[in-house]
Design a protein around this motif. Structure first.
Motif, PDB file in Angstrom:
ATOM      1  N   GLU A   1     -11.654  -5.728   2.282  1.00 53.15           N
ATOM      2  CA  GLU A   1     -11.371  -4.446   1.637  1.00 53.15           C
ATOM      3  C   GLU A   1      -9.858  -4.176   1.629  1.00 53.15           C
ATOM      4  O   GLU A   1      -9.276  -3.789   0.626  1.00 53.15           O
ATOM      5  CB  GLU A   1     -12.102  -3.375   2.431  1.00 53.15           C
ATOM      6  CG  GLU A   1     -11.902  -1.958   1.997  1.00 53.15           C
ATOM      7  CD  GLU A   1     -12.655  -1.014   2.931  1.00 53.15           C
ATOM      8  OE1 GLU A   1     -13.617  -0.412   2.466  1.00 53.15           O
ATOM      9  OE2 GLU A   1     -12.304  -0.919   4.128  1.00 53.15           O
ATOM     10  N   HIS A   2      -9.249  -4.433   2.773  1.00 53.58           N
ATOM     11  CA  HIS A   2      -7.803  -4.255   2.922  1.00 53.58           C
ATOM     12  C   HIS A   2      -7.057  -5.162   1.926  1.00 53.58           C
ATOM     13  O   HIS A   2      -6.172  -4.713   1.201  1.00 53.58           O
ATOM     14  CB  HIS A   2      -7.437  -4.594   4.375  1.00 53.58           C
ATOM     15  CG  HIS A   2      -5.988  -4.458   4.708  1.00 53.58           C
ATOM     16  ND1 HIS A   2      -5.454  -4.890   5.892  1.00 53.58           N
ATOM     17  CD2 HIS A   2      -4.940  -3.946   4.009  1.00 53.58           C
ATOM     18  CE1 HIS A   2      -4.157  -4.651   5.906  1.00 53.58           C
ATOM     19  NE2 HIS A   2      -3.820  -4.076   4.776  1.00 53.58           N
TER      20      HIS A   2
ATOM     21  N   LEU B   1       0.840  -1.197   0.000  1.00 44.94           N
ATOM     22  CA  LEU B   1       0.000   0.000   0.000  1.00 44.94           C
ATOM     23  C   LEU B   1       0.878   1.252   0.000  1.00 44.94           C
ATOM     24  O   LEU B   1       2.020   1.212   0.440  1.00 44.94           O
ATOM     25  CB  LEU B   1      -0.900   0.025   1.237  1.00 44.94           C
ATOM     26  CG  LEU B   1      -1.887  -1.126   1.413  1.00 44.94           C
ATOM     27  CD1 LEU B   1      -2.621  -0.993   2.736  1.00 44.94           C
ATOM     28  CD2 LEU B   1      -2.881  -1.160   0.269  1.00 44.94           C
TER      29      LEU B   1
ATOM     30  N   HIS C   1     -13.962  -5.187   6.359  1.00 39.94           N
ATOM     31  CA  HIS C   1     -12.790  -4.309   6.290  1.00 39.94           C
ATOM     32  C   HIS C   1     -11.524  -5.091   5.984  1.00 39.94           C
ATOM     33  O   HIS C   1     -10.611  -4.590   5.332  1.00 39.94           O
ATOM     34  CB  HIS C   1     -12.643  -3.517   7.595  1.00 39.94           C
ATOM     35  CG  HIS C   1     -13.767  -2.553   7.819  1.00 39.94           C
ATOM     36  ND1 HIS C   1     -14.219  -1.712   6.821  1.00 39.94           N
ATOM     37  CD2 HIS C   1     -14.547  -2.318   8.890  1.00 39.94           C
ATOM     38  CE1 HIS C   1     -15.226  -0.997   7.281  1.00 39.94           C
ATOM     39  NE2 HIS C   1     -15.448  -1.346   8.530  1.00 39.94           N
ATOM     40  N   PHE C   2     -11.497  -6.341   6.453  1.00 38.15           N
ATOM     41  CA  PHE C   2     -10.342  -7.189   6.125  1.00 38.15           C
ATOM     42  C   PHE C   2     -10.291  -7.462   4.624  1.00 38.15           C
ATOM     43  O   PHE C   2      -9.239  -7.337   3.988  1.00 38.15           O
ATOM     44  CB  PHE C   2     -10.417  -8.505   6.914  1.00 38.15           C
ATOM     45  CG  PHE C   2      -9.310  -9.450   6.570  1.00 38.15           C
ATOM     46  CD1 PHE C   2      -8.052  -9.316   7.132  1.00 38.15           C
ATOM     47  CD2 PHE C   2      -9.508 -10.458   5.637  1.00 38.15           C
ATOM     48  CE1 PHE C   2      -7.020 -10.172   6.788  1.00 38.15           C
ATOM     49  CE2 PHE C   2      -8.475 -11.320   5.285  1.00 38.15           C
ATOM     50  CZ  PHE C   2      -7.235 -11.174   5.871  1.00 38.15           C
TER      51      PHE C   2
ATOM     52  N   ARG D   1      -9.989   2.039   8.762  1.00 39.06           N
ATOM     53  CA  ARG D   1     -11.280   1.427   8.469  1.00 39.06           C
ATOM     54  C   ARG D   1     -11.646   0.348   9.480  1.00 39.06           C
ATOM     55  O   ARG D   1     -12.823   0.159   9.789  1.00 39.06           O
ATOM     56  CB  ARG D   1     -11.260   0.834   7.059  1.00 39.06           C
ATOM     57  CG  ARG D   1     -11.077   1.873   5.968  1.00 39.06           C
ATOM     58  CD  ARG D   1     -12.368   2.567   5.613  1.00 39.06           C
ATOM     59  NE  ARG D   1     -13.265   1.647   4.916  1.00 39.06           N
ATOM     60  CZ  ARG D   1     -14.586   1.699   5.011  1.00 39.06           C
ATOM     61  NH1 ARG D   1     -15.156   2.595   5.780  1.00 39.06           N
ATOM     62  NH2 ARG D   1     -15.326   0.845   4.340  1.00 39.06           N
ATOM     63  N   TYR D   2     -10.643  -0.370  10.004  1.00 35.44           N
ATOM     64  CA  TYR D   2     -10.910  -1.407  11.018  1.00 35.44           C
ATOM     65  C   TYR D   2     -11.507  -0.799  12.286  1.00 35.44           C
ATOM     66  O   TYR D   2     -12.118  -1.490  13.089  1.00 35.44           O
ATOM     67  CB  TYR D   2      -9.623  -2.136  11.406  1.00 35.44           C
ATOM     68  CG  TYR D   2      -9.087  -3.127  10.398  1.00 35.44           C
ATOM     69  CD1 TYR D   2      -9.719  -4.351  10.186  1.00 35.44           C
ATOM     70  CD2 TYR D   2      -7.926  -2.853   9.675  1.00 35.44           C
ATOM     71  CE1 TYR D   2      -9.208  -5.272   9.283  1.00 35.44           C
ATOM     72  CE2 TYR D   2      -7.410  -3.769   8.770  1.00 35.44           C
ATOM     73  CZ  TYR D   2      -8.052  -4.976   8.579  1.00 35.44           C
ATOM     74  OH  TYR D   2      -7.549  -5.879   7.692  1.00 35.44           O
TER      75      TYR D   2
ATOM     76  N   LEU E   1      -6.608   2.391   5.322  1.00 34.34           N
ATOM     77  CA  LEU E   1      -7.164   1.036   5.441  1.00 34.34           C
ATOM     78  C   LEU E   1      -7.070   0.513   6.866  1.00 34.34           C
ATOM     79  O   LEU E   1      -7.909  -0.269   7.306  1.00 34.34           O
ATOM     80  CB  LEU E   1      -6.501   0.101   4.434  1.00 34.34           C
ATOM     81  CG  LEU E   1      -7.097   0.420   3.059  1.00 34.34           C
ATOM     82  CD1 LEU E   1      -6.098   0.271   1.951  1.00 34.34           C
ATOM     83  CD2 LEU E   1      -8.336  -0.420   2.798  1.00 34.34           C
TER      84      LEU E   1
END
Lengths: 303, 260
Positions: free
Chosen positions: B9-10, A92, B6-7, A103-104, A100
């Motif tokens: 997505e990551h 990334l 989200h995982f 987001r978690y 990202l």
């Protein structure tokens, strides 16, 4: 706010090896707390238990009043973790690493992007936002790891050896960033084997050795309690036989020099010269946590 | 569930630059087999005498290859790549410092590999249609079975990788798994010939392991075979069981690998 960390008799063993041997530890909200000790003292094991990824062997540990074994996700929601390794995502870009990850923690894309921009500013990485992580210097990667850990506005930030392996300039920049966090009232727990780092950043610290806490207090308190105000470092030619014991002061013989603990280094030096014991070189300096560690364990922090 | 999303997505974001390459290579592999074996070797096969129940050999091999390719994806993605993510890559080690739990991480990990097999299987429908192979409308369900075949391998093998990492062992078992387990399974999967042709012992080994179930079910969904509804459900149950047991084991080994 609840006490960020309360540990009693906290123990971690790996087979026959006891990494953390029944330590008691409490950290108050807004405090900047350091664990100082050599490699293998149990600092990182403690850190990993606090970050909830490593189960405790015995004793008790509460993070924000919660049990890490039961409430891991709720605790991690409020933690910022900067591990010893940066663990950045090489696939990334710099800004994506923060987005990202954010987001978690339930941030929307918009919120995560705004937060990432703000944090890149804090970490002085704005102009590297779209760069690949692999193109960053060691100090930049470390700042990115710290920025990423702040994406959820954590109540407690864990920093495992934040500046190990960085050059002096990068270390100072990082200290400045961490100092700013501290000023904002973020609770910090850091491990280090650099005494200057602990002196710079910690309100309070524990000195650890072989999995136990050997001393605790504010940096200045520890220095006042365990060593003298100043240290006179002297060197003599190897063949010289000099009697320093008669000074009546505490001495530490290192491989290349002798440390003389004194409240007035200049006066002690004058005394040495007047009595015909002039060293080949000498240095008077303020006592530091390094001396505290030496006084407590008979060993140096960084060998 | 949000955390799982989200995982994914990551993971998607990490791979997006190479996703097209993944899709192309996912199609080229089975396409080569389809041409080389389905058409090439197929020209030497007397289909009537072989009693395969299909008009052409390629009709027999084509669907089976979808499941066999899914198995290969599930196995290869679960070895070095998984170990690296657990050890030094930033994706898994940092993900578990968020509210995501190690068990959720494992479910996300295995299902992500399944998702990639779903994409691969869907793309593979194109050459299948070009060769005029599909006979049944249930063909559209076949990629989902391919995904489940992938997770039936990905879950247990990733669990093993987690174990290897947690014990600090070397990865010397990985090439052995590919050579001594996956390659024979590929050959004895029932993709190329009915497993009844194998010696009895090998036939039963094939029946116990998951790939044959994937191959039979995928084939039964794409072309007319004598597969019964109950038989299909049995195949499905075996694939689900391998995936489920692998997930239970993997949640434990990932927890150990990431947190000691």
């Amino acid at each position: 706010m609840e006490q960020p960390i309360a540990a009693a008799g906290l123990t971690k063993t790996f087979g026959d090896f006891t990494a953390v041997d029944g330590i008691d530890l409490t950290i108050e909200p807004g405090e900047s707390f350091a664990m100082l000790g050599p490699n293998g003292a149990g600092k990182s094991s403690t850190m990993r238990m606090v970050s909830t990824v490593s189960p405790i062997t015995s004793g008790s540990l509460r993070i924000f009043g919660m049990d890490p074994h039961v409430d891991g996700p709720a605790i991690r929601d409020r933690l910022g973790v900067v591990a010893q390794e940066n663990n950045l995502d090489d696939e990334l870009s710099v800004v994506e690493n923060i987005i990202l990850y954010g987001r978690y923690f339930g941030l929307s894309w918009k919120e995560a992007r705004a937060k990432a921009t703000e944090l890149l500013g804090f970490a002085q990485l704005e102009d590297r936002a779209d760069a690949r992580v692999t193109s960053l210097s060691g100090g930049m990667k470390r700042r990115l790891a710290i920025a990423r850990a702040l994406v959820n506005d954590p109540d407690l930030v864990l920093l495992d050896e934040p500046t190990t392996g960085l050059d002096p300039q990068a270390r100072h920049l990082l200290w400045q960033r961490l100092y700013e966090l501290k000023e904002r009232g973020v609770t910090l727990l850091l491990t280090t084997h650099y005494m200057d780092e602990a002196e710079q950043l910690a309100d309070r610290l524990v000195v650890m050795d072989h999995g136990t806490i050997v001393a605790q207090g504010a940096p200045a308190e520890l220095i006042a309690e365990h060593v003298t105000r100043e240290v006179l470092e002297v060197r003599y030619p190897p063949e010289a036989e000099i009697d320093l014991e008669s000074l009546g002061l505490r001495l530490e013989s290192l491989t290349d020099r002798i440390l003389i603990y004194t409240d007035d280094g200049e006066a002690t030096m004058t005394e040495l010269v007047n009595s015909g014991r002039t060293p080949s070189s000498s240095l008077v300096r303020r006592a530091s946590l390094e001396d505290v560690f030496l006084a407590l364990t008979g060993r140096r922090l960084v060998e | 569930m949000t955390l799982l999303f989200h995982f994914w997505e990551h993971q998607f974001w990490r791979l997006r630059s190479s996703f097209r390459a993944t899709i192309v290579s996912g199609m080229v592999g089975p396409l080569m087999y389809l041409l080389g074996i389905g058409i090439g070797i197929g020209s030497q096969v007397d289909v009537q005498a072989a009693d395969l129940g299909t008009g052409r050999y390629v009709d027999y091999v084509g669907p089976g290859l979808m499941a066999a390719a899914a198995m290969q994806l599930g196995a290869t993605e679960s070895l070095w790549d998984t170990a690296a993510s657990l050890k030094w890559r930033g994706n898994y080690v940092s993900a578990v410092t968020t509210p995501l739990s190690t068990a959720q991480l494992f479910v996300g990990h295995a299902s992500w590999i399944g998702f990639r097999a779903l994409i691969g299987g869907t793309v593979y429908l194109v050459p299948l249609v070009l060769f005029g192979i599909p006979e049944r409308p249930t063909t559209v369900l076949a990629p989902f079975v391919a995904a489940l075949t992938a997770t039936a391998f990905a879950a247990p093998i990733s669990a093993w990788s987690g174990h290897v990492v947690s014990k600090g062992q070397t990865e010397q078992s990985f090439p052995m798994i590919l050579r001594l387990v996956i390659l024979p399974m590929y050959l004895f999967s029932g993709a190329f010939y009915p497993i009844e042709q194998l010696p009895l012992l090998l036939e039963w080994v094939a029946r116990v392991l998951p790939v044959w179930h994937g191959v039979e079910l995928v084939r039964g969904l794409i072309i007319d075979t004598d597969l019964s509804f109950i038989g299909g459900l049995t195949h499905l149950a075996v694939l689900v069981a391998y995936t489920g047991l692998g997930m239970l084991a993997g949640a434990r080994t990932f927890t150990k690998a990431l947190g000691t």
